[in-house]
Design a protein around this motif. Sequence first.
Motif, PDB file in Angstrom:
ATOM      1  N   ARG A  96       0.796  -1.232   0.000  1.00 46.70           N
ATOM      2  CA  ARG A  96       0.000   0.000   0.000  1.00 46.70           C
ATOM      3  C   ARG A  96       0.832   1.288   0.000  1.00 46.70           C
ATOM      4  O   ARG A  96       0.526   2.227  -0.767  1.00 46.70           O
ATOM      5  N   PRO A  97       1.888   1.405   0.823  1.00 51.19           N
ATOM      6  CA  PRO A  97       2.654   2.663   0.805  1.00 51.19           C
ATOM      7  C   PRO A  97       3.245   2.984  -0.563  1.00 51.19           C
ATOM      8  O   PRO A  97       3.381   4.163  -0.919  1.00 51.19           O
ATOM      9  N   TYR A  98       3.584   1.973  -1.340  1.00 49.28           N
ATOM     10  CA  TYR A  98       4.205   2.193  -2.644  1.00 49.28           C
ATOM     11  C   TYR A  98       3.183   2.649  -3.675  1.00 49.28           C
ATOM     12  O   TYR A  98       3.547   3.243  -4.698  1.00 49.28           O
ATOM     13  N   LEU A  99       1.920   2.397  -3.402  1.00 49.96           N
ATOM     14  CA  LEU A  99       0.870   2.815  -4.332  1.00 49.96           C
ATOM     15  C   LEU A  99       0.566   4.306  -4.213  1.00 49.96           C
ATOM     16  O   LEU A  99      -0.209   4.844  -5.013  1.00 49.96           O
ATOM     17  N   GLN A 100       1.168   4.949  -3.217  1.00 54.86           N
ATOM     18  CA  GLN A 100       0.964   6.392  -3.059  1.00 54.86           C
ATOM     19  C   GLN A 100       1.762   7.177  -4.097  1.00 54.86           C
ATOM     20  O   GLN A 100       1.481   8.348  -4.343  1.00 54.86           O
ATOM     21  N   GLN A 101       2.790   6.551  -4.678  1.00 53.52           N
ATOM     22  CA  GLN A 101       3.588   7.230  -5.690  1.00 53.52           C
ATOM     23  C   GLN A 101       2.912   7.103  -7.046  1.00 53.52           C
ATOM     24  O   GLN A 101       1.995   6.298  -7.232  1.00 53.52           O
ATOM     25  N   ASP A 102       3.353   7.909  -7.987  1.00 54.61           N
ATOM     26  CA  ASP A 102       2.801   7.880  -9.338  1.00 54.61           C
ATOM     27  C   ASP A 102       3.283   6.605 -10.041  1.00 54.61           C
ATOM     28  O   ASP A 102       4.484   6.339 -10.110  1.00 54.61           O
ATOM     29  N   TYR A 103       2.360   5.790 -10.524  1.00 54.21           N
ATOM     30  CA  TYR A 103       2.733   4.565 -11.221  1.00 54.21           C
ATOM     31  C   TYR A 103       1.722   4.283 -12.328  1.00 54.21           C
ATOM     32  O   TYR A 103       0.578   4.725 -12.281  1.00 54.21           O
ATOM     33  N   ASP A 104       2.166   3.527 -13.314  1.00 53.87           N
ATOM     34  CA  ASP A 104       1.293   3.148 -14.424  1.00 53.87           C
ATOM     35  C   ASP A 104       0.759   1.725 -14.279  1.00 53.87           C
ATOM     36  O   ASP A 104      -0.334   1.415 -14.755  1.00 53.87           O
ATOM     37  N   HIS A 105       1.580   0.855 -13.627  1.00 52.95           N
ATOM     38  CA  HIS A 105       1.227  -0.562 -13.633  1.00 52.95           C
ATOM     39  C   HIS A 105       1.888  -1.270 -12.461  1.00 52.95           C
ATOM     40  O   HIS A 105       2.976  -0.889 -12.016  1.00 52.95           O
ATOM     41  N   VAL A 106       1.205  -2.319 -11.974  1.00 53.64           N
ATOM     42  CA  VAL A 106       1.769  -3.199 -10.946  1.00 53.64           C
ATOM     43  C   VAL A 106       1.933  -4.585 -11.566  1.00 53.64           C
ATOM     44  O   VAL A 106       0.970  -5.163 -12.075  1.00 53.64           O
ATOM     45  N   GLU A 131      -5.400 -11.848  -7.542  1.00 53.21           N
ATOM     46  CA  GLU A 131      -6.756 -11.296  -7.610  1.00 53.21           C
ATOM     47  C   GLU A 131      -7.233 -10.815  -6.244  1.00 53.21           C
ATOM     48  O   GLU A 131      -7.851  -9.748  -6.136  1.00 53.21           O
ATOM     49  N   LEU A 132      -6.941 -11.583  -5.209  1.00 47.47           N
ATOM     50  CA  LEU A 132      -7.368 -11.206  -3.856  1.00 47.47           C
ATOM     51  C   LEU A 132      -6.638  -9.958  -3.370  1.00 47.47           C
ATOM     52  O   LEU A 132      -7.241  -9.070  -2.757  1.00 47.47           O
ATOM     53  N   LYS A 180      -4.657  -2.088 -14.408  1.00 47.75           N
ATOM     54  CA  LYS A 180      -3.473  -1.533 -13.737  1.00 47.75           C
ATOM     55  C   LYS A 180      -2.549  -2.614 -13.182  1.00 47.75           C
ATOM     56  O   LYS A 180      -1.527  -2.303 -12.568  1.00 47.75           O
ATOM     57  N   TRP A 181      -2.887  -3.886 -13.375  1.00 48.44           N
ATOM     58  CA  TRP A 181      -2.009  -4.926 -12.847  1.00 48.44           C
ATOM     59  C   TRP A 181      -2.035  -6.159 -13.738  1.00 48.44           C
ATOM     60  O   TRP A 181      -2.975  -6.370 -14.500  1.00 48.44           O
TER      61      TRP A 181
END
Length: 345
Positions: A179-189, A238-239, A250-251
């Motif tokens: 979760r903390p890493y999703l706070q940055q700008d990203y295009d894809h996981v 998926e979970l 996005k993933w």
Amino acid sequence: MEAKTDTGIVLMNLGSPDSTAVPDVQRYLNEFLMDKRVIDYPYLLRWLLVTRIIVPRRAPNSAAAYRSIWWEEGSPLMVLTQQLQKAVQHDLQLPVEIAMRYGNPSPAVAYDKLLQQNPQLKEVILLPLYPHYAMSSYETAVEYAKELHKKKRYPFKLTIIPPYYNEPDYINAVAESMRPYLQQDYDHVLFSYHGVPVRHIRKGDITGGHCLQVEDCCHVPSKAHGFCYRHQVYNTSELVAARLGLPAEKWSVSFQSRLGREEWLQPYTAERLEQLPKEGKKKLLVVCPAFVSDCLETLEEIAVEGKHSFISNGGDSFTMIPCLNVHPLWVQAVVKWCEQSVTTS
């Protein structure tokens, strides 16, 4: 929980060479690749392939790769497993030892240590540090631990914790570590998992007619799923994505660490890292949920080689999200499962 003096815990991980010296790496690779559940060829063919072709060629390069990620305290996987051991033992108030499938210490060493601490030991809870069932990971670790337990006629019962790829506590730990890493700008996981040969998936299908034979087999209910690595890693992804609210676009999932020329699970991580920038996904987050401890496959293959490939092919930013390691929620999950195994056994 109140400590039970007749119970011990063993946390079992993959293993690591004793050092970065080529002979130690060669010894480790020989043990690993000669495992019939890793390369499931007839013994003589496996021996010729491993000892005469693969290991002589790979050992020097693997030794260099290990040197590039080796910590002052030793192997990252070993150090992180020891840290997990201490954290779990502190919260669980039970004796906790570690074991490795390959290299040192073996399960027998862990069993002996627990017995030395308590000669009246009645039960050992074994937690394989593999969330997903695969012949070449979870299964081989469990069978090896059981084999040594039987061979040495240990007096205690061995209780094994099953794969936890869809357990809410594991899913929550993975999601919250991301979760903390999703706070940055990203295009894809990108969820990158260790790959296995397609042959292993078919071989492990207990129904004989489901895996990779039924359309969308991973989402069609089947008894095969309890032993299907492909189904389980997609289920984990998926979970976790659902818990984090990640939109489908996005993933995605890919598979790394391919060995040899035969077909392995696809898409291959190496190829996806080259393709994603060309698809406009230039800011990438990579997570490796099949590994609970950072190791060569995450710290070097993904964080170094993978990053270089992605950036070289037009990517702008690349972040590898660390494995669970000693994340508090992961420690809590391990403690909880061990407590449940003790109280219900």
